[in-house]
Design a protein around this motif. Sequence first.
Motif, short mmCIF file in Angstrom:
data_model
loop_
_atom_site.label_atom_id
_atom_site.label_comp_id
_atom_site.label_asym_id
_atom_site.label_seq_id
_atom_site.Cartn_x
_atom_site.Cartn_y
_atom_site.Cartn_z
N ALA A 64 0.98 -1.29 0.04
CA ALA A 64 0.01 0.04 0.02
C ALA A 64 0.98 1.25 -0.03
O ALA A 64 2.12 1.23 0.56
CB ALA A 64 -0.90 0.07 1.29
N VAL A 65 0.24 2.43 -0.64
CA VAL A 65 0.95 3.47 -0.82
C VAL A 65 0.07 4.51 0.40
O VAL A 65 -1.11 4.57 0.09
CB VAL A 65 0.93 4.20 -2.09
CG1 VAL A 65 1.57 5.57 -1.90
CG2 VAL A 65 1.75 3.39 -2.88
N LYS A 66 0.94 5.23 1.16
CA LYS A 66 0.19 6.09 2.01
C LYS A 66 0.94 7.47 2.21
O LYS A 66 1.97 7.60 1.96
CB LYS A 66 0.23 5.54 3.58
CG LYS A 66 1.75 5.25 4.11
CD LYS A 66 1.59 4.31 5.48
CE LYS A 66 3.17 4.22 5.79
NZ LYS A 66 3.11 3.40 7.27
N ASP A 67 -0.02 8.47 2.81
CA ASP A 67 0.81 9.82 3.31
C ASP A 67 1.49 10.46 2.05
O ASP A 67 2.68 10.97 2.52
CB ASP A 67 1.18 9.55 4.45
CG ASP A 67 0.94 9.25 5.46
OD1 ASP A 67 -0.41 9.39 5.70
OD2 ASP A 67 1.46 8.16 6.16
N VAL A 68 0.95 10.48 0.87
CA VAL A 68 1.80 11.05 -0.39
C VAL A 68 1.44 12.67 -0.17
O VAL A 68 0.41 13.15 0.16
CB VAL A 68 1.39 10.41 -1.62
CG1 VAL A 68 1.55 8.87 -1.73
CG2 VAL A 68 -0.10 10.66 -1.79
N PRO A 69 2.55 13.25 -0.75
CA PRO A 69 2.16 14.75 -0.70
C PRO A 69 1.53 15.22 -1.79
O PRO A 69 1.58 14.50 -2.78
CB PRO A 69 3.77 14.99 -0.77
CG PRO A 69 4.54 13.92 -1.66
CD PRO A 69 3.64 12.82 -0.97
#
Length: 954
Positions: free
Chosen positions: A789-794
């Motif tokens: 999973a990908v999280k907290d992207v700017p």
Amino acid sequence: MHRERSQLTPRRRGIALFAGLLLAVGSPAAVSAHEGHAGHEEGKAAAAAAPSFVQIPMAKGSDAIGEPLSLAVLPDRSVLTTSRDGTLYLTDQAGTTSTAAKIPVYSHDEEGLQGVAIDPDFKNNRAVYLYYAPKLDTPGGDAPSEGSAADFAKFDGVNRLSRFVLKQDGTLDLGSEKKVLDVPATRGQCCHVGGDIDFDKDGNLYLSTGDDTNPFASDGYTPIDDRDKRNPVFDARRSSGNTNDLRGKILRIKVADDGSYTVPDGNLFPKGTEKTRPEVYAMGFRNPYRMSVDKKNGTVYVGDYGPDAGAANPNRGPAGQVEFNRITKPGNFGWPYCTGKNDAYVDYDFATSQSGSKFDCNAPKNDSAHNTGLSTLPPAQPAWIPYDGGSVPEFGSGSESPMAGPVYRYDESSTSSVKFPQEYEGNFFAGEYGRRWIKRIEQGDDGTVQKINDFPWTGTQVMDMAFGPDGALYVLDYGTGAFGGDANSALYRIEYAKDGLTPIAEVSADRTDGQGPLKVSFTGKATDGDSQDLTYAWDFGDGTKGEGLNPSHTYEKNGTYQVTFTAKDADGHVGSANMRIVVGNTKPKVEITTPTDGSLYNFGDPVPFKVKVTDPEDQDIDCSKVTVRFSLGHDSHAHELSKTQGCEGTLTPPKDGEHDQDANIFGVLGAEYTDKGAGGQQPLTGQSQLTLQPHNRQAEHFATQSGVKTYEKSGAHGSRTVGDIHNGDWISFTPYRLTGATKFKARVASAGAGGTLELRTGSPTGPLHASAEVKPTGGWEKFADVETAVKDVPDETTKLYLVFKGGSGALFDIDDFDLTVSGTGTGTRTGEIKGVNGKCVDVADGTSANDTQIQLLGCDGRAGQKWTLPGDKTVRALDKCLDVKGRGTADGTKIQLYECNGTSAQEWVPADDKTLRNPHSGKCLDASGGTWNDKTPLHLWTCHAKTNQQWNLP
């Protein structure tokens, strides 16, 4: 111009030049250089004895020379250069640039003002030849891919060769135009214009012409689609393979003073031969964009661009390659039947997707429905130097973009101190746009390549070259932008420094335009390879002078001022640099607010856009004057695919069927606006560009790296991986905006220790957004996917870093990676439209023909079930729109696929009750009879929100 060269395949791949067109590139330093490589003492001695050259910038930046395409050197060492937008520039030998003419041109993808040449008797007649696309009464939009002959005929145009007179004051007399020759052109479609002009010693004019063929629907192989109702632009047999057509050729004619011409004896087809054009000297070219004629013996050198197949296919033909050709007599050079050393393509039926036999290169047959010439063609001639990837080691690797330069002829009678040395006599100077080099090729009298030498070049992308009357080499540098030029666009003169090196001067300023009084702070830079004792002087263009390296000057009155900075060494050598200051008008600021730079994008999806333009003098911005372009970026260049006008709207680019999906390709969105002029000064143009990134990216297309290497692997996508990975190594890509990204997946292989793959932004130690464990896969050739999973992207544009962590030794290889988002990074939503029972909305038979029924069918991932909601109320598949037949409103009206036309019949609005409603009729998308069987047709029906009107959208 540009080759649709998309991949760096097993032979072709090296470290890619860019991760995107908009990657920041350092300004090319113009410094003296020694030819050859220096390393050990022997190398140092050789370098010391080698000729020294100095690269002098004559004009720099798009404000000075626009989007530079071709050049011609005049007897007084001044240079004419063309810009695609129709501007002809004149730069004198000291570097002062002025506008010689503004030619009204038609501009779509590669068309516009192309080639320029001066007449052999220019000193007496001042005749200049231009090759350009004149404005005609043809539509300005994109030509249809399918339709009737009448639909296609609306887009018929020409590219024109004309003769003009250059007045003594440096301006072109537009009233002196004499039309010489028109070459057919299909407007509103990409690609391949050609357009180079040169003369032989007998005064015969040579013109190169492209195949005028759309390459984006042929899978990177030969475009020979002659289906009924298919636009002929998809068939190169109608042009390059047609003996009765001027396209895809080298033409040879003799032009008279009145613009008429005769055909010299000795061309490919004798005058009067049925179904041929006598002007044809050589045929069978795809895009012979750069050409030169050796004045001594009449040999023609051509750089021809090839297609983009990533690998050979026994059912289609050879992998893509490009070639330099050396033409000593008339002939057929193969396209679209053969390429390279006569590697044959396979006859292919685009209607049935069935392959036939290989073409016979010794006797190609043109059986196209669009052929108006001979059916049996002259035998194909093999290329002089074909190449792809690293097949010619001296050429290196990367994107292939051949630019045929001149042959050097030493003039003993010349007293020029900067002419190239005599030992270069007969050498051919080859240029490479994508690989950014100039090579000096030594050859025998029969053309045998004896040695390929490096040549000092510190610019970016070579566009055109010519030797001047002084024996110096003049080089036009396209720069690193796409369609419009940029700060790296330049004109250079490369001199042999026999009597010492000339100072290299550069100039910049904190502003170049604005209302007066205008205070400008200037910065001068100068280098000299053999002297440190330099003096500096400034001419601010308004009668005042200055000195030093960092003067300031205030302009009180409106005007356009040419500023000159000079640097002089102790031996009297003077270098200069120029720039323009406009007082009274301000360049407009153009900002693309939607989408955002680095957004994730699916090729072929619509691109909704918004552009904001501000201009201090133009208080009311005319949005109809804002031009927005979508281009397919590939390595270091781009191909315009779609264009429109407006501050807001949606571009619908065609799908790319030319490039390998594993290529270094990306989207480029550009916008520009030219103001009305103010304060008595000329109009100024503001521009903006951004990159749209594909969801899947090959790891070897990184921008920068630390510690890794790239390796060829047959099992890798694109046949190459990033390897030799150790703890702490990384690769980066730019620009990226990860907004909406939810999942990261990578394809890896490991016979080592394995480790951890991290996704970070900003820097190798920046915020961590994903971390995937990589276990040994059982071998360096055995690949497996890891995902997380990908999280907290700017929510901003940044650099993307893949960082590798683990123990000691080699960890793993990475082949490619994917980023999954909810919707797409451009604000569109793409995927299946499903009924509540799970059946998919489907285009019957998967055909993109107008009037095709929309139906239900079991979901199977086919293209006809991939729908896009771009945010403009349309619902799209196969490059067309979901449409209510005839704009009807009655219950039972057919729902069909139809060419997108912006009418109310193609507007659909999702409602909270899961219905999809057409506002024009107020009715809903409905499964006929309330059934869910395969092939149940969809129609329009009064909304009732029952299950057969409920849809799950992407």
